[in-house]
Each structure stands twice: as structure tokens, then as C-alpha cells.
Design an enzyme around this catalytic site. Structure first.
Site, PDB file in Angstrom:
ATOM      1  N   LEU A  58      20.757   0.379  15.571  1.00  0.00           N
ATOM      2  CA  LEU A  58      20.063  -0.574  14.689  1.00  0.00           C
ATOM      3  C   LEU A  58      18.797   0.107  14.160  1.00  0.00           C
ATOM      4  O   LEU A  58      17.946   0.552  14.941  1.00  0.00           O
ATOM      5  CB  LEU A  58      19.705  -1.837  15.490  1.00  0.00           C
ATOM      6  CG  LEU A  58      18.712  -2.823  14.872  1.00  0.00           C
ATOM      7  CD1 LEU A  58      19.143  -3.309  13.488  1.00  0.00           C
ATOM      8  CD2 LEU A  58      18.525  -4.043  15.792  1.00  0.00           C
ATOM      9  N   ASP A 113      12.550 -10.757   6.731  1.00  0.00           N
ATOM     10  CA  ASP A 113      11.228 -10.240   6.351  1.00  0.00           C
ATOM     11  C   ASP A 113      10.382 -10.063   7.613  1.00  0.00           C
ATOM     12  O   ASP A 113      10.028 -11.037   8.270  1.00  0.00           O
ATOM     13  CB  ASP A 113      10.552 -11.214   5.369  1.00  0.00           C
ATOM     14  CG  ASP A 113       9.276 -10.598   4.802  1.00  0.00           C
ATOM     15  OD1 ASP A 113       8.592  -9.846   5.533  1.00  0.00           O
ATOM     16  OD2 ASP A 113       8.963 -10.854   3.628  1.00  0.00           O
ATOM     17  N   ASN A 140      11.549   1.393  13.074  1.00  0.00           N
ATOM     18  CA  ASN A 140      10.953   2.197  11.996  1.00  0.00           C
ATOM     19  C   ASN A 140      10.121   1.360  11.036  1.00  0.00           C
ATOM     20  O   ASN A 140       9.150   1.845  10.461  1.00  0.00           O
ATOM     21  CB  ASN A 140      12.091   2.899  11.229  1.00  0.00           C
ATOM     22  CG  ASN A 140      11.644   3.416   9.886  1.00  0.00           C
ATOM     23  OD1 ASN A 140      10.973   4.428   9.783  1.00  0.00           O
ATOM     24  ND2 ASN A 140      11.988   2.690   8.811  1.00  0.00           N
ATOM     25  N   TYR A 206      -3.854  -1.480  10.042  1.00  0.00           N
ATOM     26  CA  TYR A 206      -2.690  -0.591  10.141  1.00  0.00           C
ATOM     27  C   TYR A 206      -2.912   0.402  11.290  1.00  0.00           C
ATOM     28  O   TYR A 206      -2.044   0.568  12.157  1.00  0.00           O
ATOM     29  CB  TYR A 206      -2.496   0.143   8.808  1.00  0.00           C
ATOM     30  CG  TYR A 206      -1.405   1.181   8.830  1.00  0.00           C
ATOM     31  CD1 TYR A 206      -0.063   0.811   8.794  1.00  0.00           C
ATOM     32  CD2 TYR A 206      -1.712   2.548   8.904  1.00  0.00           C
ATOM     33  CE1 TYR A 206       0.943   1.769   8.818  1.00  0.00           C
ATOM     34  CE2 TYR A 206      -0.712   3.501   8.935  1.00  0.00           C
ATOM     35  CZ  TYR A 206       0.605   3.110   8.890  1.00  0.00           C
ATOM     36  OH  TYR A 206       1.612   4.069   8.931  1.00  0.00           O
ATOM     37  N   LYS A 210      -0.668   0.696  14.725  1.00  0.00           N
ATOM     38  CA  LYS A 210       0.051   1.914  15.108  1.00  0.00           C
ATOM     39  C   LYS A 210      -0.377   2.378  16.502  1.00  0.00           C
ATOM     40  O   LYS A 210       0.437   2.907  17.263  1.00  0.00           O
ATOM     41  CB  LYS A 210      -0.167   3.021  14.071  1.00  0.00           C
ATOM     42  CG  LYS A 210       0.532   2.752  12.750  1.00  0.00           C
ATOM     43  CD  LYS A 210       2.034   2.696  12.933  1.00  0.00           C
ATOM     44  CE  LYS A 210       2.788   2.344  11.679  1.00  0.00           C
ATOM     45  NZ  LYS A 210       4.186   1.961  11.924  1.00  0.00           N
ATOM     46  N   VAL A 241       4.761  11.831   4.861  1.00  0.00           N
ATOM     47  CA  VAL A 241       6.169  12.042   4.503  1.00  0.00           C
ATOM     48  C   VAL A 241       6.347  11.629   3.047  1.00  0.00           C
ATOM     49  O   VAL A 241       5.789  10.616   2.611  1.00  0.00           O
ATOM     50  CB  VAL A 241       7.095  11.194   5.414  1.00  0.00           C
ATOM     51  CG1 VAL A 241       8.549  11.314   4.994  1.00  0.00           C
ATOM     52  CG2 VAL A 241       6.930  11.610   6.873  1.00  0.00           C
TER      53      VAL A 241
HETATM   54  N1  LIG Z   1       5.508   7.850   4.867  1.00  0.00           N
HETATM   55  C1  LIG Z   1       4.480   8.281   5.573  1.00  0.00           C
HETATM   56  O1  LIG Z   1       3.723   9.154   5.124  1.00  0.00           O
HETATM   57  C2  LIG Z   1       4.226   7.729   6.955  1.00  0.00           C
HETATM   58  C3  LIG Z   1       3.179   8.271   7.713  1.00  0.00           C
HETATM   59  C4  LIG Z   1       2.950   7.768   8.991  1.00  0.00           C
HETATM   60  C5  LIG Z   1       3.746   6.768   9.491  1.00  0.00           C
HETATM   61  N2  LIG Z   1       4.750   6.243   8.725  1.00  0.00           N
HETATM   62  C6  LIG Z   1       5.554   5.155   9.299  1.00  0.00           C
HETATM   63  O2  LIG Z   1       6.934   5.412   9.104  1.00  0.00           O
HETATM   64  C7  LIG Z   1       7.646   4.199   8.967  1.00  0.00           C
HETATM   65  C8  LIG Z   1       8.476   4.218   7.700  1.00  0.00           C
HETATM   66  O3  LIG Z   1       7.606   4.446   6.601  1.00  0.00           O
HETATM   67  P1  LIG Z   1       8.144   4.869   5.149  1.00  0.00           P
HETATM   68  O4  LIG Z   1       7.069   5.665   4.523  1.00  0.00           O
HETATM   69  O5  LIG Z   1       9.516   5.419   5.253  1.00  0.00           O
HETATM   70  O6  LIG Z   1       8.168   3.446   4.422  1.00  0.00           O
HETATM   71  P2  LIG Z   1       8.911   2.951   3.101  1.00  0.00           P
HETATM   72  O7  LIG Z   1       9.446   4.081   2.299  1.00  0.00           O
HETATM   73  O8  LIG Z   1       7.978   1.985   2.477  1.00  0.00           O
HETATM   74  O9  LIG Z   1      10.156   2.157   3.707  1.00  0.00           O
HETATM   75  C9  LIG Z   1       9.913   1.073   4.524  1.00  0.00           C
HETATM   76  C10 LIG Z   1      11.211   0.380   4.859  1.00  0.00           C
HETATM   77  O10 LIG Z   1      10.857  -0.844   5.526  1.00  0.00           O
HETATM   78  C11 LIG Z   1      11.272  -1.941   4.732  1.00  0.00           C
HETATM   79  N3  LIG Z   1      10.282  -2.997   4.766  1.00  0.00           N
HETATM   80  C12 LIG Z   1       9.005  -2.953   4.337  1.00  0.00           C
HETATM   81  N4  LIG Z   1       8.403  -4.138   4.529  1.00  0.00           N
HETATM   82  C13 LIG Z   1       9.337  -4.941   5.083  1.00  0.00           C
HETATM   83  C14 LIG Z   1       9.336  -6.285   5.512  1.00  0.00           C
HETATM   84  N5  LIG Z   1       8.254  -7.062   5.380  1.00  0.00           N
HETATM   85  N6  LIG Z   1      10.453  -6.804   6.063  1.00  0.00           N
HETATM   86  C15 LIG Z   1      11.577  -6.057   6.187  1.00  0.00           C
HETATM   87  N7  LIG Z   1      11.644  -4.773   5.786  1.00  0.00           N
HETATM   88  C16 LIG Z   1      10.538  -4.225   5.239  1.00  0.00           C
HETATM   89  C17 LIG Z   1      11.406  -1.397   3.339  1.00  0.00           C
HETATM   90  O11 LIG Z   1      12.218  -2.279   2.585  1.00  0.00           O
HETATM   91  P3  LIG Z   1      12.203  -2.250   0.953  1.00  0.00           P
HETATM   92  O12 LIG Z   1      13.137  -1.143   0.601  1.00  0.00           O
HETATM   93  O13 LIG Z   1      12.704  -3.594   0.594  1.00  0.00           O
HETATM   94  O14 LIG Z   1      10.798  -1.991   0.535  1.00  0.00           O
HETATM   95  C18 LIG Z   1      11.994  -0.026   3.634  1.00  0.00           C
HETATM   96  O15 LIG Z   1      13.345  -0.138   3.980  1.00  0.00           O
HETATM   97  C19 LIG Z   1       6.580   3.086   8.994  1.00  0.00           C
HETATM   98  O16 LIG Z   1       6.497   2.569  10.292  1.00  0.00           O
HETATM   99  C20 LIG Z   1       5.304   3.815   8.619  1.00  0.00           C
HETATM  100  O17 LIG Z   1       4.169   3.171   9.117  1.00  0.00           O
HETATM  101  C21 LIG Z   1       5.009   6.703   7.469  1.00  0.00           C
END
Ligand SMILES: NC(=O)c1ccc[n+]([C@@H]2O[C@H](COP(=O)([O-])OP(=O)(O)OC[C@H]3O[C@@H](n4cnc5c(N)ncnc54)[C@H](OP(=O)(O)O)[C@@H]3O)[C@@H](O)[C@H]2O)c1
Length: 319
Positions: A58, A113, A140, A206, A210, A241
Site C-alpha cells: 500500500l 483526502d 509517503n 511541516y 516531519k 527531489v
Molecule cells: N520532493 C521533495 O523534495 C521532498 C523533500 C523532502 C521530503 N519529501 C517528502 O516526500 C513525500 C512525497 O513528496 P513528493 O515531493 O513526491 O510530493 P508530490 O509530488 O506533491 O506528491 C504527493 C502525493 O501525495 C498526494 N497527496 C497530496 N496531498 C494529499 C491529500 N491531502 N490527500 C491524499 N493524497 C494527497 C498527491 O496527490 P495529487 O497527485 O492529487 O496531488 C501525490 O500523489 C512527502 O512526504 C514529502 O514531505 C519530499
């Protein structure tokens, strides 16, 4: 002949102590370096959670970014994958593309959500998956932080960030846990956190959420071990990322795309740590940041976040 208390005898004693300390330091540094290389070259034990054709994973937040990367990587390894997200149309598109790429595995969609859901809805979602042999949970879903001074946020905005990043992963794990602990198969709970120090001015809730993820996951790991359960609990911290919803910068060694990040995270499974930096480029960045004096680190983080805040403010003004 110099006596035991003569100046030359004590200076040679100081020299001996210094060279001993130097030798110990070098040995420790080599030891640390070997452990670092070993951590990023060892083979993963993710396959132990995928025995038989009916193992399910999951992935929360699987419709974009790193979560979508996890869905690809887990399907490639032979897992059937439950894709969680909030947008059914987007999830259906993702499911269709994944099914085309991995015709031999099954996909299922669950929609909820994560920023505004009740614990009853989470329990209901998990109950709807009772027929599946879930062996892997990837917590995630997260992000959603508005770059803003804390005092300018509404209570609803603060709630949404806590719910999305801390409350939802906690409650979905709680709802699923008895299924995992009662199973005769080993299982894995992998939670995504943010790399380095969770001190994030202008995104303070945030950062706090975390930090909660890391402490919560580490505590759960010890508790499940103490109870003799066959559940691996691993928190993976993540740096910047790209090719995610909010970042479209070019891919570099320091900024991997979501799929590379997910593959790196899965590669760390079985490493035995409570918290691990998933991707080697982020680990090197963290190593350098950790050497900085606290005051220099604080000023680098503050000015970077302030600059992002300014950019955000200008964008909002234009709208
Ligand atoms: N990217 C980075 O640089 C980075 C750095 C440090 C940590 N992280 C962590 O890595 C994880 C993934 O980040 P990401 O950058 O891959 O994020 P992302 O591209 O924004 O993707 C987030 C995913 O979560 C879904 N989502 C967001 N809000 C939601 C909600 N309220 N209910 C249900 N689903 C929801 C999104 O759905 P939709 O497609 O509908 O938007 C998408 O599938 C997070 O925990 C983030 O904090 C990321």
C-alpha cells in the site's frame, strides 16, 4: 638523564597521547567510511516481503512524485500495489499506465483526502482491504506546506499540514498494524521523512510534523521488536527531489527524480537502522551540513527559506 617529571619527559608524553588520539581518530574515520559505503552498496532485503504472487504493497500519495516512483518500483519487483490518493481521475490514469507497464501484477485504487479525514474513514479504508495480503506499507503522502511566517497561517492551514504529514500516516498504520503483526509473513512499514535537520523556518509546522514522523517511526520500531513482532519499521529521510508536483528542476546527482528516490529508499530496506538517509547524494549533503557550525547552518537555512518566502509572496501578488 631526564627524570619522570622533567619538561622533556612530559612533552614526549603529550606527543604520545596526541599521536594515539590521532590514530584512533583515523581508525574511526575509516570505520565510518566503510560503514557508509556498505550502507549504500549492500543488497536490499525488500524481496522477503514479496514471496508468492499475492503480496500487496500500500503506497500513500501514489499518484505523483516519489509515491508514483514507489508504485513503479514495487510493481517491477512483483508486488501488487494499492494506490492511494485524493483525485480518482488522476489515480485511474496512473493505474492504467502502470497496468500497461506491468501486466502481470494487480493494482487497486483507494481515495481519501489525507489532510481532512476522520479516523473512522481511515479505519473504513483499511477494512476495505481485508481480503488482500498486505506485507508493505509505504507512508509517503506528505508535503502541502505553504511557505509563510507561522503567524500568518490560518488554523485550518496548520491543521491540514499536521493531518497530512503526521496524523494520517499514524492513523493508517494503527488501522493496519494488527493485520501485519498477526500475519505469519514478515512485513515492512516504511515512512518518508525530510532529510537533515527538521528545523524549517517559514514552514515550521511541516518541519515539526516531519520530526514527529522520525521519532514516531523509531519508537514503533523498538516497540514492535520488544513485542517480538516480525515487522520491519524504517524511516527514510529525503532531501530535494525533482519531477514531483512542486519541483521540475533538472535531474542531477544531488537532486534525483521521484523514481530514483523510491528505488534508493527500497534499496535501504533491511539495513537495520531506525532512520536512514535514503539516497546517497542526500547523505553526502547531510554529512557536509552536519560539519557546519550550528550558527552557520542556521543562517544558511534561514536565508534560503526567506528567499523562498519572498518568491512565494511575489507570485501571490501577481495573482
Ligand atoms: N520532493 C521533495 O523534495 C521532498 C523533500 C523532502 C521530503 N519529501 C517528502 O516526500 C513525500 C512525497 O513528496 P513528493 O515531493 O513526491 O510530493 P508530490 O509530488 O506533491 O506528491 C504527493 C502525493 O501525495 C498526494 N497527496 C497530496 N496531498 C494529499 C491529500 N491531502 N490527500 C491524499 N493524497 C494527497 C498527491 O496527490 P495529487 O497527485 O492529487 O496531488 C501525490 O500523489 C512527502 O512526504 C514529502 O514531505 C519530499
Amino acid at each position: 638523564m631526564p627524570g619522570p617529571h622533567s619538561p622533556s619527559a612530559s612533552s614526549s608524553m603529550v606527543e604520545d597521547i596526541c599521536s594515539m588520539v590521532g590514530a584512533v581518530t583515523i581508525v574511526l574515520m575509516i570505520w565510518k567510511f566503510i560503514r557508509f559505503i556498505r550502507l549504500y552498496t549492500r543488497s536490499s532485503s525488500i524481496k522477503r516481503y514479496c514471496k508468492g504472487k499475492d503480496a500487496w504493497a500500500l503506497v500513500t500519495g501514489a499518484s505523483d512524485g516519489i509515491g508514483l516512483g514507489f508504485a513503479h518500483e514495487l510493481a517491477r519487483l512483483g508486488f501488487n500495489v494499492i494506490l492511494h490518493g485524493r483525485d480518482p481521475t488522476k489515480l485511474e490514469g496512473v493505474q492504467a499506465r502502470l497496468q500497461q507497464n506491468y501486466p502481470e501484477v494487480n493494482f487497486r485504487i483507494v481515495v481519501l483526502d489525507a489532510s481532512s479525514t476522520s479516523h473512522k474513514q481511515i479505519d473504513k479504508l483499511v477494512a476495505s482491504l481485508q481480503d488482500l495480503h498486505i506485507t508493505v506499507l509505504i507512508n509517503n503522502v506528505g508535503g502541502g506546506a505553504k511557505i509563510s511566517p507561522f503567524e500568518l497561517l490560518t488554523a485550518d492551514e496548520v491543521d491540514a499540514v499536521i493531518n497530512l504529514n503526521a496524523r494520517f500516516p499514524t492513523l493508517i498504520t494503527r488501522a493496519l498494524l494488527s493485520k501485519l503483526t498477526k500475519s505469519i509473513r514478515p512485513s515492512l512499514i516504511l515512512t518518508i521523512g525530510s532529510a537533515g535537520d527538521p528545523v524549517v523556518p517559514y514552514a515550521v509546522t511541516y518541519g515539526g510534523s516531519k520530526a514527529f514522523n522520525m521519532a514516531w517511526s523509531s519508537s514503533l520500531k523498538l516497540e514492535l521488536k520488544a513485542e517480538g513482532n516480525n515487522v520491519e519499521v524504517l524511516a527514510v529521510s529525503v532531501g530535494k527531489v525533482t519531477e514531483t508536483a512542486f519541483c521540475k528542476d533538472p535531474v542531477t546527482f544531488w537532486t534525483p527524480d521521484g523514481r530514483t528516490m523510491a528505488r534508493a529508499a527500497l534499496q535501504r530496506v533491511g539495513c537495520g537502522k531506525a532512520v536512514v538517509v535514503g539516497y546517497i547524494g542526500h547523505a553526502i549533503q547531510k554529512f557536509v551540513l552536519d560539519i557546519l557550525p550550528a550558527s552557520v547552518f542556521a543562517s544558511v537555512v534561514s536565508s534560503h527559506m526567506k528567499m523562498l518566502r519572498e518568491k512565494e509572496r511575489k507570485k501571490q501578488k501577481k495573482r
